[in-house]
Design a protein around this motif. Structure first.
Motif, PDB file in Angstrom:
ATOM      1  N   SER A  48      55.652 -43.595  13.618  1.00  0.00           N
ATOM      2  CA  SER A  48      55.596 -43.359  15.067  1.00  0.00           C
ATOM      3  C   SER A  48      55.489 -41.872  15.352  1.00  0.00           C
ATOM      4  O   SER A  48      54.656 -41.438  16.162  1.00  0.00           O
ATOM      5  CB  SER A  48      56.847 -43.915  15.752  1.00  0.00           C
ATOM      6  N   MET A  49      56.325 -41.073  14.682  1.00  0.00           N
ATOM      7  CA  MET A  49      56.292 -39.635  14.933  1.00  0.00           C
ATOM      8  C   MET A  49      54.942 -39.059  14.493  1.00  0.00           C
ATOM      9  O   MET A  49      54.400 -38.155  15.124  1.00  0.00           O
ATOM     10  CB  MET A  49      57.444 -38.906  14.202  1.00  0.00           C
ATOM     11  N   LEU A  50      54.378 -39.629  13.407  1.00  0.00           N
ATOM     12  CA  LEU A  50      53.058 -39.175  12.965  1.00  0.00           C
ATOM     13  C   LEU A  50      51.984 -39.571  13.968  1.00  0.00           C
ATOM     14  O   LEU A  50      51.021 -38.838  14.182  1.00  0.00           O
ATOM     15  CB  LEU A  50      52.739 -39.743  11.578  1.00  0.00           C
ATOM     16  N   ASP A 215      50.408 -45.795  19.587  1.00  0.00           N
ATOM     17  CA  ASP A 215      51.529 -45.308  20.400  1.00  0.00           C
ATOM     18  C   ASP A 215      52.302 -46.460  21.044  1.00  0.00           C
ATOM     19  O   ASP A 215      53.524 -46.367  21.222  1.00  0.00           O
ATOM     20  CB  ASP A 215      51.033 -44.320  21.469  1.00  0.00           C
ATOM     21  N   ILE A 216      51.595 -47.541  21.390  1.00  0.00           N
ATOM     22  CA  ILE A 216      52.332 -48.721  21.894  1.00  0.00           C
ATOM     23  C   ILE A 216      53.153 -49.298  20.739  1.00  0.00           C
ATOM     24  O   ILE A 216      54.324 -49.636  20.885  1.00  0.00           O
ATOM     25  CB  ILE A 216      51.373 -49.801  22.446  1.00  0.00           C
ATOM     26  N   GLY A 217      52.504 -49.347  19.546  1.00  0.00           N
ATOM     27  CA  GLY A 217      53.197 -49.861  18.356  1.00  0.00           C
ATOM     28  C   GLY A 217      54.367 -48.985  17.953  1.00  0.00           C
ATOM     29  O   GLY A 217      55.274 -49.422  17.247  1.00  0.00           O
ATOM     30  N   ALA A 218      54.337 -47.735  18.411  1.00  0.00           N
ATOM     31  CA  ALA A 218      55.434 -46.818  18.092  1.00  0.00           C
ATOM     32  C   ALA A 218      56.647 -47.066  18.984  1.00  0.00           C
ATOM     33  O   ALA A 218      57.694 -46.458  18.789  1.00  0.00           O
ATOM     34  CB  ALA A 218      54.954 -45.384  18.250  1.00  0.00           C
ATOM     35  N   THR A 219      56.500 -47.933  19.991  1.00  0.00           N
ATOM     36  CA  THR A 219      57.643 -48.174  20.887  1.00  0.00           C
ATOM     37  C   THR A 219      58.050 -49.639  20.984  1.00  0.00           C
ATOM     38  O   THR A 219      59.205 -49.927  21.267  1.00  0.00           O
ATOM     39  CB  THR A 219      57.330 -47.692  22.319  1.00  0.00           C
ATOM     40  N   PHE A 280      46.313 -36.131   9.408  1.00  0.00           N
ATOM     41  CA  PHE A 280      47.305 -35.349   8.670  1.00  0.00           C
ATOM     42  C   PHE A 280      48.498 -36.210   8.242  1.00  0.00           C
ATOM     43  O   PHE A 280      48.886 -37.135   8.936  1.00  0.00           O
ATOM     44  CB  PHE A 280      47.860 -34.227   9.570  1.00  0.00           C
ATOM     45  N   GLY A 281      49.101 -35.842   7.114  1.00  0.00           N
ATOM     46  CA  GLY A 281      50.392 -36.411   6.740  1.00  0.00           C
ATOM     47  C   GLY A 281      51.487 -35.543   7.346  1.00  0.00           C
ATOM     48  O   GLY A 281      51.190 -34.501   7.945  1.00  0.00           O
ATOM     49  N   ALA A 282      52.739 -35.957   7.139  1.00  0.00           N
ATOM     50  CA  ALA A 282      53.849 -35.240   7.773  1.00  0.00           C
ATOM     51  C   ALA A 282      53.939 -33.790   7.328  1.00  0.00           C
ATOM     52  O   ALA A 282      54.060 -32.878   8.137  1.00  0.00           O
ATOM     53  CB  ALA A 282      55.151 -35.953   7.458  1.00  0.00           C
ATOM     54  N   ALA A 283      53.850 -33.571   6.004  1.00  0.00           N
ATOM     55  CA  ALA A 283      54.003 -32.221   5.481  1.00  0.00           C
ATOM     56  C   ALA A 283      52.838 -31.355   5.938  1.00  0.00           C
ATOM     57  O   ALA A 283      53.003 -30.172   6.246  1.00  0.00           O
ATOM     58  CB  ALA A 283      54.077 -32.263   3.965  1.00  0.00           C
ATOM     59  N   GLN A 284      51.630 -31.972   5.993  1.00  0.00           N
ATOM     60  CA  GLN A 284      50.457 -31.204   6.430  1.00  0.00           C
ATOM     61  C   GLN A 284      50.605 -30.772   7.884  1.00  0.00           C
ATOM     62  O   GLN A 284      50.213 -29.678   8.257  1.00  0.00           O
ATOM     63  CB  GLN A 284      49.187 -32.046   6.260  1.00  0.00           C
ATOM     64  N   PHE A 285      51.172 -31.645   8.711  1.00  0.00           N
ATOM     65  CA  PHE A 285      51.418 -31.285  10.111  1.00  0.00           C
ATOM     66  C   PHE A 285      52.341 -30.074  10.169  1.00  0.00           C
ATOM     67  O   PHE A 285      52.088 -29.123  10.901  1.00  0.00           O
ATOM     68  CB  PHE A 285      52.064 -32.451  10.871  1.00  0.00           C
ATOM     69  N   ALA A 286      53.421 -30.145   9.386  1.00  0.00           N
ATOM     70  CA  ALA A 286      54.397 -29.055   9.404  1.00  0.00           C
ATOM     71  C   ALA A 286      53.729 -27.749   8.979  1.00  0.00           C
ATOM     72  O   ALA A 286      53.930 -26.701   9.604  1.00  0.00           O
ATOM     73  CB  ALA A 286      55.569 -29.395   8.490  1.00  0.00           C
ATOM     74  N   GLN A 287      52.889 -27.832   7.910  1.00  0.00           N
ATOM     75  CA  GLN A 287      52.221 -26.613   7.431  1.00  0.00           C
ATOM     76  C   GLN A 287      51.218 -26.090   8.464  1.00  0.00           C
ATOM     77  O   GLN A 287      51.140 -24.892   8.717  1.00  0.00           O
ATOM     78  CB  GLN A 287      51.509 -26.901   6.108  1.00  0.00           C
ATOM     79  N   ILE A 305      60.757 -35.530  10.510  1.00  0.00           N
ATOM     80  CA  ILE A 305      60.005 -36.666   9.950  1.00  0.00           C
ATOM     81  C   ILE A 305      60.853 -37.355   8.879  1.00  0.00           C
ATOM     82  O   ILE A 305      60.938 -38.592   8.813  1.00  0.00           O
ATOM     83  CB  ILE A 305      58.659 -36.190   9.343  1.00  0.00           C
ATOM     84  N   LEU A 306      61.532 -36.539   8.053  1.00  0.00           N
ATOM     85  CA  LEU A 306      62.397 -37.091   7.000  1.00  0.00           C
ATOM     86  C   LEU A 306      63.494 -37.962   7.617  1.00  0.00           C
ATOM     87  O   LEU A 306      63.730 -39.094   7.200  1.00  0.00           O
ATOM     88  CB  LEU A 306      63.017 -35.938   6.212  1.00  0.00           C
ATOM     89  N   GLU A 307      64.126 -37.409   8.657  1.00  0.00           N
ATOM     90  CA  GLU A 307      65.213 -38.140   9.335  1.00  0.00           C
ATOM     91  C   GLU A 307      64.706 -39.420   9.991  1.00  0.00           C
ATOM     92  O   GLU A 307      65.344 -40.465   9.928  1.00  0.00           O
ATOM     93  CB  GLU A 307      65.852 -37.217  10.385  1.00  0.00           C
ATOM     94  N   ALA A 308      63.505 -39.323  10.604  1.00  0.00           N
ATOM     95  CA  ALA A 308      62.951 -40.501  11.284  1.00  0.00           C
ATOM     96  C   ALA A 308      62.771 -41.642  10.281  1.00  0.00           C
ATOM     97  O   ALA A 308      63.104 -42.799  10.562  1.00  0.00           O
ATOM     98  CB  ALA A 308      61.613 -40.141  11.931  1.00  0.00           C
TER      99      ALA A 308
END
Lengths: 436, 83
Positions: A48-50, A215-219, A280-287, A305-308
């Motif tokens: 969802s966060m991604l 985004d609907i699927g994320a909620t 992007f993956g999570a780490a790529q977003f952060a970078q 992202i890790l916590e999520a």
């Protein structure tokens, strides 16, 4: 119900009664909140966060910010019904479906749940691995460490202790708010987006519809219905606690919406600088965000992202175990020790270990699963909404707590909206040139 | 008896200081505290299958076919993406 399980639930009830008697409304709310916040922040999971990050980097600040608020309002309507169902029947969602619709339809609902839960659980580990990867932690260490951490919360053998520990972790989801502030957003544009649902660059093309659906699927997803009703029952909420259950769910929706909107805002700089970050993956977003939000902001994004992933892995595996226990009519309570609910805990840990193990297999197409999982969750939602509304209108079950006309109108509208979103998605897949 | 009425009869200190172990040894107290939940569960356990009219039955079938169709669409989408 075992002696220990009943005593634990009774002790929690005594605390609630005491708070009511002494009119300590703050304490009462503290004792009764949990399932709603957990389910909503749990649904703000790694995929969802991604999805929100992909939305922010693809569209910037505009249509999707108020749209996310709308999806959480829809989630509130669906989840509020599970509070009433759980408090009125003291039974889980799977149990009610089997009892009222029989094994044939119950099995279909379970297949949807197990399938989407397992895929989603895998993506939670993808998030955990990606978030940990930003800090140089190897895959195997991230997966095994997170399984150990999740297991630690069950050692207390009390629903209430487990709930408060996971709640503490879940609130960490709000880390995306300071990350958004570090992105120095244009607050005027945010205010204008809320009022106008604009801009939406590119209109409703296939990519927009895919993200809309994600985004609907994320909620709103099936596991949320099964989890919250199971948790309400395990917590022992009664019909007199429905008001607090509603507040809990509304609070959860609000917090989760804030975190989701913050993620879109935090990744909006990537859109402004024309970076194609939709895959992007999570780490790529952060970078990628590092030049705009700094080292600290990027590290906070990766931690978020890790916590999520961690919180959702806990709630989703618990929802699978609740459903298994309800359907097999075996003990299914976090108030029970392992020896009294072996099947429940076995399913809980087995799904965690298998999903985690798949993620560390080299070459497994993880990105594909991440993209598809939220979409699949939405597409399996219409039957779940259908069962939910039929149960909520079942006077034999709900009595005076049956759905009101307003909730029926809202519930049916949500069902139609989600189904139509799925149909539009299908049209964009079958006819790639399709545009609204 | 609802929980509000029940709390009126219980001594305040007993509510505050009781432990899980003590409570587990007093099944009658536990039963009384959870009577509301037990009654609700009992009512639920007595429920039988719900009779579905043709309208509801058709709706559930349509929704089920919708999911099957959509799973096929997702598979097509995956195939498109991979190729």
């Amino acid at each position: 119900m075992s002696n220990r399980e009943a005593a634990a639930r009774a002790l929690d009830r005594m605390r609630v009664m005491n708070a009511k008697h002494e009119r300590k409304w703050g304490r009462l709310l503290w004792l009764l909140v949990g399932p709603g916040i957990l389910v909503m922040l749990g649904e703000n999971d790694a995929p969802s966060m991604l999805s929100y990050a992909a939305t922010g980097s693809s569209f910037g600040i505009g249509f999707f910010i108020p749209f996310v608020l709308l999806t959480f309002a829809m989630a509130f309507v669906a989840q509020e019904i599970t509070v009433r169902l759980g408090a009125t029947t003291q039974a889980g969602h799977a149990e009610l479906i089997y009892r009222r619709f029989g094994r044939f339809w119950g099995n279909f609902a379970m297949v949807d749940l197990i399938f989407t839960n397992f895929l989603t659980l895998m993506t939670e580990f993808v998030g955990i691995v990606a978030g940990a990867g930003y800090f140089g932690i190897p895959k195997w260490a991230a997966v095994s460490g997170s399984i150990l951490l999740i297991s630690g919360a069950y050692l207390f053998r009390r629903y209430s202790s487990w709930e408060k520990i996971v709640l503490g972790f879940a609130l960490f989801n709000l880390i995306f708010i300071p990350v958004a502030i570090l992105a120095h957003p244009n607050w005027g544009s945010i205010g204008s987006a809320f009022l106008t649902f604009q801009p939406l660059p590119g209109g409703f093309g296939s990519h927009t519809i895919m993200l809309l659906l994600a985004d609907i699927g994320a909620t709103i997803t099936p596991w949320m219905l099964f989890f919250q009703q199971g948790a309400v029952t395990d917590k022992g909420l009664s019909v007199q606690d429905v008001k607090q259950g509603r507040i809990d769910t509304a609070l959860g929706s609000l917090l989760a919406a804030l975190a989701a909107i913050a993620t879109i805002i935090a990744t909006a700089p990537l859109y402004l600088h024309h970076m194609n970050a939709s895959q992007f993956g999570a780490a790529q977003f952060a970078q990628a965000l590092q030049p705009y939000i700094g080292h600290v902001g990027a590290a906070m994004f990766a931690l978020g992202i890790l916590e999520a992933g961690l919180v959702a892995a806990t709630t989703i595996s618990t929802s699978s175990a609740y459903a298994f226990g309800e359907v097999s009519q075996k003990a299914h309570s976090l108030n029970r020790p392992f020896r009294e609910a072996k099947g429940f805990y076995f399913i809980l840990f087995a799904v965690l270990v298998v999903a985690g193990a798949i993620v560390v297999i080299p070459g497994f197409p993880l990105e594909m699963v991440v993209i598809i999982v939220n979409v699949l969750a939405v597409l399996t939602m219409p039957p779940a909404i259908g069962f939910l509304l039929i149960l909520a209108n079942d006077k034999g079950i709900m009595g005076k707590h049956a759905n009101t006309l307003l909730f029926n109108i809202l519930g049916i509208s949500i069902g139609i909206f989600i189904s139509l979103a799925g149909v539009i998605y299908a049209l964009t897949v079958i006819f790639p040139g399709f545009q609204l | 008896m609802n929980t509000n009425e029940l709390t009126m009869d219980l001594p305040r200190n007993a509510l505050k200081n009781v432990s899980l172990k003590q409570l587990a040894n007093q099944p009658e107290v536990v039963e009384e505290i959870l009577s509301e939940q037990h009654d609700a569960l009992q009512r639920t356990e007595q429920l039988g299958l719900r009779k579905l009219g043709w309208g509801l039955k058709s709706l559930i079938w349509v929704l089920r076919l919708y999911v099957i169709f959509m799973v096929i669409v997702v598979m097509i989408n995956i195939a498109h993406t991979l190729t």
